[in-house]
Design an enzyme around this catalytic site. Sequence first.
Site, mmCIF file in Angstrom:
data_model
loop_
_atom_site.group_PDB
_atom_site.id
_atom_site.type_symbol
_atom_site.label_atom_id
_atom_site.label_comp_id
_atom_site.label_asym_id
_atom_site.label_seq_id
_atom_site.Cartn_x
_atom_site.Cartn_y
_atom_site.Cartn_z
ATOM 1 N N GLU A 29 0.801 -1.229 0.000
ATOM 2 C CA GLU A 29 0.000 0.000 0.000
ATOM 3 C C GLU A 29 0.831 1.274 0.000
ATOM 4 O O GLU A 29 0.312 2.341 -0.328
ATOM 5 C CB GLU A 29 -0.937 0.040 1.220
ATOM 6 C CG GLU A 29 -1.961 -1.069 1.295
ATOM 7 C CD GLU A 29 -1.554 -2.123 2.301
ATOM 8 O OE1 GLU A 29 -2.336 -2.358 3.240
ATOM 9 O OE2 GLU A 29 -0.468 -2.707 2.147
ATOM 10 N N ASN A 30 2.102 1.177 0.396
ATOM 11 C CA ASN A 30 2.921 2.388 0.402
ATOM 12 C C ASN A 30 3.468 2.724 -0.979
ATOM 13 O O ASN A 30 4.185 3.712 -1.138
ATOM 14 C CB ASN A 30 4.068 2.263 1.421
ATOM 15 C CG ASN A 30 4.944 1.056 1.178
ATOM 16 O OD1 ASN A 30 4.469 0.027 0.725
ATOM 17 N ND2 ASN A 30 6.220 1.172 1.484
#
Length: 228
Positions: free
Chosen positions: A58-59
């Site tokens: 997700e980063n």
Amino acid sequence: MGMGEVTKEGTTESYRERIARRAALEVKSGMLINLGIGIPTLVADFIPEEKYVLFHAENGIVGTGPTPQKGEENPNLCNAGGFPVTLMPGASFFDSATAFAVIRRGLLDMTILGVLEVSQRGDIANWIVPGKRVPGMGGAMELAQKAKKVLVLTTHLDKNGRSKIVRECKLPLTAKGSADMIITDMAVMEVKTDGLHLLEVMHPYTVADVIGSTEAELLFSGEVTTFI
């Protein structure tokens, strides 16, 4: 040897590694997969070289690889949990908004996550224990709802010896009816339309051990095998 360890080909394997190794068998070449914090991150270490898999973070990464060897970590390269990762050929970087767009568009073939509780209908609770401080709800709510397949990896019992595989979740839900398969240190279970089916038991446990340690109702649709 403790119940949390097994011997495989002359080596000692922790229960966390055993769960991850079993989960890796569900992975197929060409998949785009998100790995949650904890045991799920170990799954990347058990993907054979002949399978090309893209792991999503997700980063803002697609194409993370196995955990780096000690001393070979890149301080600028980590997953969404802040743990060091490696990169596979063809990996790419982008902002977190794009990473979540991938999730929301339903492009993930699989998400593999941990839980606090999971019900026999596939309800997942993994983002908060009431009264305890948490940094935020993270991406689990969208991951659990949008991925094509949801694998839950967890210990069968919590630290107080209570079953985490329950009839009804008592903690606030992350998503309803989203889990497809549950893999614990004791068993492999599949959530079907009629309930939770016991598929395999983890060596050295027996079917009786699993039934006695599970609050949820377990169903049987065939022979229960042992995973070693």
